[in-house]
Structure formats: structure tokens, C-alpha cells
Design a protein around this motif. Sequence first.
Motif, PDB file in Angstrom:
ATOM      1  N   VAL A  57       0.854  -1.182   0.000  1.00  0.00           N
ATOM      2  CA  VAL A  57       0.000   0.000   0.000  1.00  0.00           C
ATOM      3  C   VAL A  57       0.892   1.235   0.000  1.00  0.00           C
ATOM      4  O   VAL A  57       1.837   1.336   0.779  1.00  0.00           O
ATOM      5  CB  VAL A  57      -0.925   0.020   1.242  1.00  0.00           C
ATOM      6  CG1 VAL A  57      -1.753   1.297   1.289  1.00  0.00           C
ATOM      7  CG2 VAL A  57      -1.811  -1.216   1.275  1.00  0.00           C
ATOM      8  N   HIS A  58       0.580   2.167  -0.903  1.00  0.00           N
ATOM      9  CA  HIS A  58       1.276   3.447  -0.918  1.00  0.00           C
ATOM     10  C   HIS A  58       0.533   4.374   0.046  1.00  0.00           C
ATOM     11  O   HIS A  58      -0.686   4.543  -0.067  1.00  0.00           O
ATOM     12  CB  HIS A  58       1.265   4.072  -2.319  1.00  0.00           C
ATOM     13  CG  HIS A  58       1.918   3.230  -3.372  1.00  0.00           C
ATOM     14  ND1 HIS A  58       3.199   2.738  -3.242  1.00  0.00           N
ATOM     15  CD2 HIS A  58       1.476   2.811  -4.579  1.00  0.00           C
ATOM     16  CE1 HIS A  58       3.516   2.054  -4.332  1.00  0.00           C
ATOM     17  NE2 HIS A  58       2.478   2.079  -5.149  1.00  0.00           N
ATOM     18  N   VAL A  59       1.259   4.932   1.003  1.00  0.00           N
ATOM     19  CA  VAL A  59       0.665   5.855   1.976  1.00  0.00           C
ATOM     20  C   VAL A  59       1.251   7.238   1.698  1.00  0.00           C
ATOM     21  O   VAL A  59       2.463   7.426   1.755  1.00  0.00           O
ATOM     22  CB  VAL A  59       0.949   5.416   3.424  1.00  0.00           C
ATOM     23  CG1 VAL A  59       0.332   6.400   4.407  1.00  0.00           C
ATOM     24  CG2 VAL A  59       0.439   4.004   3.670  1.00  0.00           C
ATOM     25  N   ILE A  60       0.371   8.178   1.390  1.00  0.00           N
ATOM     26  CA  ILE A  60       0.796   9.545   1.078  1.00  0.00           C
ATOM     27  C   ILE A  60       0.232  10.469   2.148  1.00  0.00           C
ATOM     28  O   ILE A  60      -0.984  10.502   2.391  1.00  0.00           O
ATOM     29  CB  ILE A  60       0.319   9.977  -0.328  1.00  0.00           C
ATOM     30  CG1 ILE A  60       0.974   9.107  -1.413  1.00  0.00           C
ATOM     31  CG2 ILE A  60       0.695  11.424  -0.592  1.00  0.00           C
ATOM     32  CD1 ILE A  60       0.165   7.969  -1.846  1.00  0.00           C
ATOM     33  N   LYS A  61       1.125  11.196   2.806  1.00  0.00           N
ATOM     34  CA  LYS A  61       0.748  12.137   3.865  1.00  0.00           C
ATOM     35  C   LYS A  61       0.715  13.535   3.252  1.00  0.00           C
ATOM     36  O   LYS A  61       1.698  13.969   2.643  1.00  0.00           O
ATOM     37  CB  LYS A  61       1.789  12.083   4.990  1.00  0.00           C
ATOM     38  CG  LYS A  61       1.532  13.012   6.148  1.00  0.00           C
ATOM     39  CD  LYS A  61       2.646  12.845   7.183  1.00  0.00           C
ATOM     40  CE  LYS A  61       2.516  13.777   8.338  1.00  0.00           C
ATOM     41  NZ  LYS A  61       3.616  13.613   9.310  1.00  0.00           N
ATOM     42  N   VAL A  62      -0.427  14.221   3.380  1.00  0.00           N
ATOM     43  CA  VAL A  62      -0.562  15.543   2.769  1.00  0.00           C
ATOM     44  C   VAL A  62      -1.064  16.563   3.780  1.00  0.00           C
ATOM     45  O   VAL A  62      -1.676  16.217   4.801  1.00  0.00           O
ATOM     46  CB  VAL A  62      -1.529  15.517   1.561  1.00  0.00           C
ATOM     47  CG1 VAL A  62      -1.042  14.582   0.480  1.00  0.00           C
ATOM     48  CG2 VAL A  62      -2.936  15.189   1.989  1.00  0.00           C
ATOM     49  N   LEU A  63      -0.795  17.812   3.459  1.00  0.00           N
ATOM     50  CA  LEU A  63      -1.335  18.952   4.199  1.00  0.00           C
ATOM     51  C   LEU A  63      -2.450  19.533   3.342  1.00  0.00           C
ATOM     52  O   LEU A  63      -2.229  19.897   2.178  1.00  0.00           O
ATOM     53  CB  LEU A  63      -0.249  19.996   4.450  1.00  0.00           C
ATOM     54  CG  LEU A  63      -0.654  21.236   5.236  1.00  0.00           C
ATOM     55  CD1 LEU A  63      -1.064  20.867   6.667  1.00  0.00           C
ATOM     56  CD2 LEU A  63       0.498  22.236   5.263  1.00  0.00           C
ATOM     57  N   THR A  64      -3.661  19.589   3.897  1.00  0.00           N
ATOM     58  CA  THR A  64      -4.802  20.106   3.134  1.00  0.00           C
ATOM     59  C   THR A  64      -4.787  21.635   3.147  1.00  0.00           C
ATOM     60  O   THR A  64      -4.120  22.245   3.989  1.00  0.00           O
ATOM     61  CB  THR A  64      -6.132  19.587   3.720  1.00  0.00           C
ATOM     62  OG1 THR A  64      -6.281  20.097   5.038  1.00  0.00           O
ATOM     63  CG2 THR A  64      -6.174  18.065   3.732  1.00  0.00           C
ATOM     64  N   PRO A  65      -5.530  22.253   2.238  1.00  0.00           N
ATOM     65  CA  PRO A  65      -5.561  23.725   2.198  1.00  0.00           C
ATOM     66  C   PRO A  65      -6.035  24.367   3.504  1.00  0.00           C
ATOM     67  O   PRO A  65      -5.640  25.487   3.821  1.00  0.00           O
ATOM     68  CB  PRO A  65      -6.543  24.029   1.063  1.00  0.00           C
ATOM     69  CG  PRO A  65      -6.501  22.828   0.188  1.00  0.00           C
ATOM     70  CD  PRO A  65      -6.268  21.668   1.120  1.00  0.00           C
ATOM     71  N   ASP A  66      -6.836  23.626   4.289  1.00  0.00           N
ATOM     72  CA  ASP A  66      -7.305  24.193   5.559  1.00  0.00           C
ATOM     73  C   ASP A  66      -6.386  23.859   6.734  1.00  0.00           C
ATOM     74  O   ASP A  66      -6.729  24.075   7.886  1.00  0.00           O
ATOM     75  CB  ASP A  66      -8.743  23.756   5.843  1.00  0.00           C
ATOM     76  CG  ASP A  66      -8.910  22.255   5.991  1.00  0.00           C
ATOM     77  OD1 ASP A  66      -7.921  21.514   5.782  1.00  0.00           O
ATOM     78  OD2 ASP A  66     -10.024  21.813   6.309  1.00  0.00           O
ATOM     79  N   GLY A  67      -5.187  23.334   6.439  1.00  0.00           N
ATOM     80  CA  GLY A  67      -4.177  23.121   7.470  1.00  0.00           C
ATOM     81  C   GLY A  67      -4.216  21.774   8.173  1.00  0.00           C
ATOM     82  O   GLY A  67      -3.471  21.556   9.125  1.00  0.00           O
ATOM     83  N   ARG A  68      -5.073  20.858   7.730  1.00  0.00           N
ATOM     84  CA  ARG A  68      -5.145  19.542   8.360  1.00  0.00           C
ATOM     85  C   ARG A  68      -4.186  18.571   7.674  1.00  0.00           C
ATOM     86  O   ARG A  68      -3.890  18.707   6.498  1.00  0.00           O
ATOM     87  CB  ARG A  68      -6.568  18.982   8.281  1.00  0.00           C
ATOM     88  CG  ARG A  68      -7.543  19.779   9.123  1.00  0.00           C
ATOM     89  CD  ARG A  68      -8.950  19.199   9.086  1.00  0.00           C
ATOM     90  NE  ARG A  68      -9.446  19.205   7.697  1.00  0.00           N
ATOM     91  CZ  ARG A  68     -10.238  18.283   7.197  1.00  0.00           C
ATOM     92  NH1 ARG A  68     -10.645  17.264   7.927  1.00  0.00           N
ATOM     93  NH2 ARG A  68     -10.651  18.356   5.941  1.00  0.00           N
ATOM     94  N   ILE A  69      -3.729  17.584   8.432  1.00  0.00           N
ATOM     95  CA  ILE A  69      -2.903  16.515   7.867  1.00  0.00           C
ATOM     96  C   ILE A  69      -3.830  15.339   7.550  1.00  0.00           C
ATOM     97  O   ILE A  69      -4.666  14.953   8.378  1.00  0.00           O
ATOM     98  CB  ILE A  69      -1.790  16.087   8.834  1.00  0.00           C
ATOM     99  CG1 ILE A  69      -0.784  17.228   8.978  1.00  0.00           C
ATOM    100  CG2 ILE A  69      -1.106  14.810   8.340  1.00  0.00           C
ATOM    101  CD1 ILE A  69       0.326  16.969   9.962  1.00  0.00           C
ATOM    102  N   ARG A  70      -3.674  14.807   6.341  1.00  0.00           N
ATOM    103  CA  ARG A  70      -4.510  13.695   5.897  1.00  0.00           C
ATOM    104  C   ARG A  70      -3.627  12.624   5.268  1.00  0.00           C
ATOM    105  O   ARG A  70      -2.630  12.942   4.619  1.00  0.00           O
ATOM    106  CB  ARG A  70      -5.526  14.215   4.878  1.00  0.00           C
ATOM    107  CG  ARG A  70      -6.518  13.198   4.456  1.00  0.00           C
ATOM    108  CD  ARG A  70      -7.663  13.807   3.700  1.00  0.00           C
ATOM    109  NE  ARG A  70      -8.508  12.721   3.219  1.00  0.00           N
ATOM    110  CZ  ARG A  70      -9.331  12.809   2.218  1.00  0.00           C
ATOM    111  NH1 ARG A  70      -9.461  13.947   1.572  1.00  0.00           N
ATOM    112  NH2 ARG A  70     -10.044  11.777   1.837  1.00  0.00           N
TER     113      ARG A  70
END
Length: 83
Positions: A57-70
Amino acid sequence: MKQFTLLFVLGAVLVGHAAADDFMVRISLDQATRQVLGSGNHRVLGAQTVMIDGREVHVIKVLTPDGRIRYFRIDAETGAPLG
């Protein structure tokens, strides 16, 4: 005659193996990351491939435009998002 039979069987095995490989989708970590970036205005903080329940599984950690980590989880074999 034995040589011909051996070559025929070997050829059939190789063709069958190549045909099976044609059906494997398999996406790279880079492709999965681009897939996630295409789904919104995210900033990638990290990406890695891990084993979960016996599958890659590829796990990608991102910062959303509203500042949350997803975290996005993408099946490495099919490219499908996982819940």
C-alpha cells in the motif's frame, strides 16, 4: 521429437507468463502521489510504500488547504484508494 516437444512446452509456459503479467496494473509510489495531488490542492509531506494485511500500500501524507494533515492509502497493485 523430444527437443521439439520440450521447446513447445517451454514456449507455451513463457507466453502464458507474459500474458499473466499484462493483466497486472501495479502503480508506482510516484504515480500514486500524482493521483492524490490530482484530487485536490494538497501539499505532500511524505510518501512511502508499506505492507498492510499482506498487500503493498502506498501511503501519502498531505497537508490540506485548511491546514489539516490527511493520509491517503492507495493499493499498489490496483491503484484503488483504500478506506
